[in-house]
Design an enzyme around this catalytic site. Structure first.
Site, PDB file in Angstrom:
ATOM      1  N   THR A 181       0.872  -1.176   0.000  1.00 41.14           N
ATOM      2  CA  THR A 181       0.000   0.000   0.000  1.00 41.14           C
ATOM      3  C   THR A 181       0.907   1.224   0.000  1.00 41.14           C
ATOM      4  O   THR A 181       1.996   1.182   0.559  1.00 41.14           O
ATOM      5  CB  THR A 181      -0.871   0.063   1.263  1.00 41.14           C
ATOM      6  OG1 THR A 181       0.000   0.159   2.389  1.00 41.14           O
ATOM      7  CG2 THR A 181      -1.745  -1.157   1.391  1.00 41.14           C
ATOM      8  N   GLU A 324      -5.794  -3.911   0.637  1.00 41.23           N
ATOM      9  CA  GLU A 324      -6.013  -4.886   1.715  1.00 41.23           C
ATOM     10  C   GLU A 324      -7.211  -5.795   1.453  1.00 41.23           C
ATOM     11  O   GLU A 324      -7.409  -6.780   2.156  1.00 41.23           O
ATOM     12  CB  GLU A 324      -6.239  -4.149   3.044  1.00 41.23           C
ATOM     13  CG  GLU A 324      -4.992  -3.543   3.656  1.00 41.23           C
ATOM     14  CD  GLU A 324      -4.705  -2.130   3.179  1.00 41.23           C
ATOM     15  OE1 GLU A 324      -5.219  -1.752   2.099  1.00 41.23           O
ATOM     16  OE2 GLU A 324      -3.976  -1.406   3.871  1.00 41.23           O
ATOM     17  N   LYS A 434     -14.050  17.733  12.372  1.00 42.17           N
ATOM     18  CA  LYS A 434     -14.953  17.707  13.529  1.00 42.17           C
ATOM     19  C   LYS A 434     -15.223  19.127  13.990  1.00 42.17           C
ATOM     20  O   LYS A 434     -14.327  19.812  14.483  1.00 42.17           O
ATOM     21  CB  LYS A 434     -14.348  16.875  14.651  1.00 42.17           C
ATOM     22  CG  LYS A 434     -15.407  16.396  15.603  1.00 42.17           C
ATOM     23  CD  LYS A 434     -14.906  15.286  16.503  1.00 42.17           C
ATOM     24  CE  LYS A 434     -16.096  14.653  17.232  1.00 42.17           C
ATOM     25  NZ  LYS A 434     -15.704  13.625  18.172  1.00 42.17           N
ATOM     26  N   TRP A 439     -19.556  15.774  12.733  1.00 36.53           N
ATOM     27  CA  TRP A 439     -18.633  15.451  11.646  1.00 36.53           C
ATOM     28  C   TRP A 439     -19.045  16.129  10.340  1.00 36.53           C
ATOM     29  O   TRP A 439     -20.206  16.105   9.964  1.00 36.53           O
ATOM     30  CB  TRP A 439     -18.596  13.941  11.410  1.00 36.53           C
ATOM     31  CG  TRP A 439     -18.188  13.159  12.614  1.00 36.53           C
ATOM     32  CD1 TRP A 439     -19.002  12.463  13.457  1.00 36.53           C
ATOM     33  CD2 TRP A 439     -16.869  12.977  13.108  1.00 36.53           C
ATOM     34  NE1 TRP A 439     -18.267  11.862  14.450  1.00 36.53           N
ATOM     35  CE2 TRP A 439     -16.951  12.163  14.263  1.00 36.53           C
ATOM     36  CE3 TRP A 439     -15.603  13.433  12.708  1.00 36.53           C
ATOM     37  CZ2 TRP A 439     -15.837  11.787  15.005  1.00 36.53           C
ATOM     38  CZ3 TRP A 439     -14.493  13.054  13.443  1.00 36.53           C
ATOM     39  CH2 TRP A 439     -14.609  12.248  14.585  1.00 36.53           C
TER      40      TRP A 439
HETATM   41  P1  AMP Z   1      -5.652   1.613  -2.435  1.00 31.12           P
HETATM   42  O1  AMP Z   1      -5.289   0.590  -1.416  1.00 31.12           O
HETATM   43  O2  AMP Z   1      -4.494   2.437  -2.899  1.00 31.12           O
HETATM   44  O3  AMP Z   1      -6.404   1.012  -3.573  1.00 31.12           O
HETATM   45  O4  AMP Z   1      -6.636   2.675  -1.746  1.00 31.12           O
HETATM   46  C1  AMP Z   1      -7.829   2.265  -1.131  1.00 31.12           C
HETATM   47  C2  AMP Z   1      -8.632   3.472  -0.723  1.00 31.12           C
HETATM   48  O5  AMP Z   1      -9.080   4.197  -1.868  1.00 31.12           O
HETATM   49  C3  AMP Z   1      -9.908   3.134   0.020  1.00 31.12           C
HETATM   50  O6  AMP Z   1      -9.675   2.833   1.384  1.00 31.12           O
HETATM   51  C4  AMP Z   1     -10.727   4.392  -0.190  1.00 31.12           C
HETATM   52  O7  AMP Z   1     -10.358   5.412   0.720  1.00 31.12           O
HETATM   53  C5  AMP Z   1     -10.331   4.819  -1.583  1.00 31.12           C
HETATM   54  N1  AMP Z   1     -11.337   4.373  -2.553  1.00 31.12           N
HETATM   55  C6  AMP Z   1     -11.325   3.263  -3.297  1.00 31.12           C
HETATM   56  N2  AMP Z   1     -12.416   3.195  -4.086  1.00 31.12           N
HETATM   57  C7  AMP Z   1     -13.167   4.295  -3.830  1.00 31.12           C
HETATM   58  C8  AMP Z   1     -14.409   4.813  -4.319  1.00 31.12           C
HETATM   59  N3  AMP Z   1     -15.121   4.190  -5.259  1.00 31.12           N
HETATM   60  N4  AMP Z   1     -14.857   5.979  -3.793  1.00 31.12           N
HETATM   61  C9  AMP Z   1     -14.149   6.635  -2.860  1.00 31.12           C
HETATM   62  N5  AMP Z   1     -12.964   6.209  -2.375  1.00 31.12           N
HETATM   63  C10 AMP Z   1     -12.472   5.049  -2.842  1.00 31.12           C
END
Ligand code: AMP
Length: 536
Positions: A181, A324, A434, A439
């Protein structure tokens, strides 16, 4: 009667996936548009043959089951061969994201203890820069060296093998892929996918309410093979006999040309990819490619994007997930009441992140008390947690589990669950603002601001306020050649969000910082404006 049932043993190993593709879909094509503009065609039968040659060649180098083998490459057929070749000899493919920052690249390759690195010629400068800092890499093999170059070329390297090879046998839960990540704090963390988890994920993703794959599907995955396993598409595609069209360059013109020429029916990418295609089509006057469906994920799909695709007759599959979660967690698809919904209602539904595919469980819990589960009432917003057979249990080499005693993984996302199971993401836990104990969703403010025709990008952060604890400040990048003032932005937002959500200040900036995967980096933005004070 105790004991097992009486059905056959069949280990959930992904070698079955490529064997099936070669047996049932051998002639289905795999097209690649390479970085130098050339194009090649192969098929699932030849991918299978080359994966076996690759497995042989890796063994000849002394690579053993469990060893990590890295790739740093765009989407192309040789990368696809590597996905199956490495797993087939029991190895673990570590897909390196070339857009990571130098110290992250150093950290992940050393942390993974990669023994071989396969890479695209375009990334030769990164290899030259990092070579002395990567202490475990013994062999460098280039996927596409220029003709006449003295680099070891992938095709020659596998070409020396005869392909007479039996896949290594092992356990279902052996690892097969490692993805890091690119978190904005601390070192990147490794997520170690298993044969079984990968198989479950791909299998569930085939369904009509997810990727909707069948042998007539022609897919151009823009989401890179180095990011979150390209959303699992190469595995699902092999299961269903999909024709893949890969492009090693992400220029919108190349993508649109390929889509038109190769009869692409579906594609998948982050919102910026779709935006770039819109801009290209507008600038050149061409129509959007005639896709049946478009998967958008990685960050929230904005309203105008969904509207435009739907008006063009393209089904929008808005997906949520994370490295993850292998990564697919939820996908948007028609709900039971779809046929009765107006266009506006369909757009509103598609702005949400869809519903869990089979295998995924979701819940939301109170942000301040994680033991308190929230109702699925379409209103209560809380910390999103997930569990299932392709959800992380523990980060690679970590001492402790990343989940609670019941297996729930805290995603770091904030969302609302609706009674029909639809997930609506509202923020990241670290980014919610906040104010006076309530929120405010930074993401909703940003999305609303991006609806203004002069706003190119917007990011909201909470800034300390003596009375309210925090108040939102909105940072805005104007579109080139466009003018808009702070008050105009606030006026524009006033009928789109609650009055007390309106930002206390709007600041115009030239750029907003991004992470290596193209997401807004709120941490960097907060650091940049650490001394920012609201006017009295
Ligand atoms: P990654 O591990 O780099 O793919 O990032 C994952 C994160 O991307 C998630 O925990 C979300 O915060 C964000 N994310 C993924 N898909 C979406 C979506 N459709 N809308 C908003 N945020 C998203």
């Amino acid at each position: 009667m105790a004991g097992l049932g009486a059905m056959q043993d069949w280990k959930m190993r992904i070698t079955h996936v490529i064997d099936h593709a070669a047996r049932e879909h051998a002639t289905r094509e795999i097209v690649t548009h390479w970085a130098d503009g050339s194009e090649t065609r192969t098929n699932w039968g030849e991918i299978h043959r080359d994966a076996r040659r690759m497995a042989q060649a890796l063994e000849a180098l002394g690579i053993e089951p469990g060893d990590r083998v890295a790739s740093m490459a765009m989407n192309h057929s040789r990368h696809l061969v590597s996905w199956f070749g490495v797993a087939g000899m029991g190895g673990v493919l570590h897909t390196v994201n070339p857009r990571l920052f130098e110290d992250q690249l150093e950290y992940i390759v050393n942390h993974a203890e990669d023994r071989v690195l396969f890479y695209d010629a375009a990334f030769q400068p990164i290899v030259d820069l990092m070579r002395d800092r990567w202490s475990t890499v013994e062999h460098y093999i280039c996927y596409d060296p220029a003709p006449g170059s003295d680099l070891l070329a992938f095709e020659d390297w596998i070409g020396a093998q005869d392909g007479d090879y039996a896949w290594v046998d092992g356990e279902e839960r052996d690892p097969c892929m490692l993805c890091y990540t690119s978190g904005t704090t601390g070192h990147p963390k490794g997520v170690l996918y298993e044969h079984r988890s990968t198989m479950f994920h791909a299998w569930s993703g085939l369904q009509p309410s997810a990727h909707d794959f069948d042998p007539s599907t022609v897919m151009l995955p823009v989401v890179p093979m180095f990011h979150a396993a390209s959303w699992g598409l190469p595995y699902g595609g092999a299961m269903a006999g999909v024709k893949f069209v890969f492009s090693a360059v992400n220029e919108p013109q190349v993508l649109c040309d390929l889509m038109d020429r190769e009869g692409v029916t579906t594609s998948a990418g982050v919102p910026t990819v779709w935006l770039a295609m819109f801009q290209h089509c507008d600038a050149t006057g061409r129509d959007l490619p005639k896709l049946d469906s478009a998967t958008i994920g990685g960050s929230a799909a904005p309203q105008f994007m969904i509207e435009r695709l739907m008006k063009a007759g393209i089904k929008v599959q808005h997906a949520w997930g994370m490295t993850e979660t292998s990564p697919i967690g939820t996908v948007g698809s028609p709900t039971a009441d779809w046929a009765r919904m107006s266009f506006e209602e369909k757009v509103a539904k598609s702005r949400m992140q869809g519903r869990p595919i089979f295998g995924i469980e979701l819940r939301t819990v109170d942000l301040d008390d994680r033991t308190k589960e929230l109702p699925r009432d379409g209103e209560s917003s809380g910390a999103l947690q997930v569990r299932g057979p392709w959800v992380i249990k523990r980060y690679f080499k970590a001492e402790e589990d990343a989940v609670d005693a019941e297996g729930w993984f805290d995603t770091g996302d904030v969302g609302i669950l609706h009674p029909d199971g639809t997930l609506q993401l509202t923020d990241r836990t670290k980014d919610v603002i906040k104010s006076g104990g309530e929120w405010i969703s930074s993401v909703e403010l940003e999305n609303a601001a991006c609806g203004h025709p002069a706003v190119a990008e917007a990011a909201a952060i909470g800034v300390h306020h003596p009375q309210w604890d925090e108040r939102p400040v909105l940072f805005v990048v104007r579109k080139e050649g466009q003018d808009v003032g702070a008050q105009e932005v606030v006026n524009f937002l006033s009928d789109k969000v609650a009055k007390w959500w309106l930002p206390d200040a709007v600041e115009f900036v030239d750029d907003i910082p991004h992470t290596a995967t193209g997401k807004i980096s709120k941490k960097d933005l907060r650091d940049r404006f650490a001394d920012y004070r609201l006017a009295d």
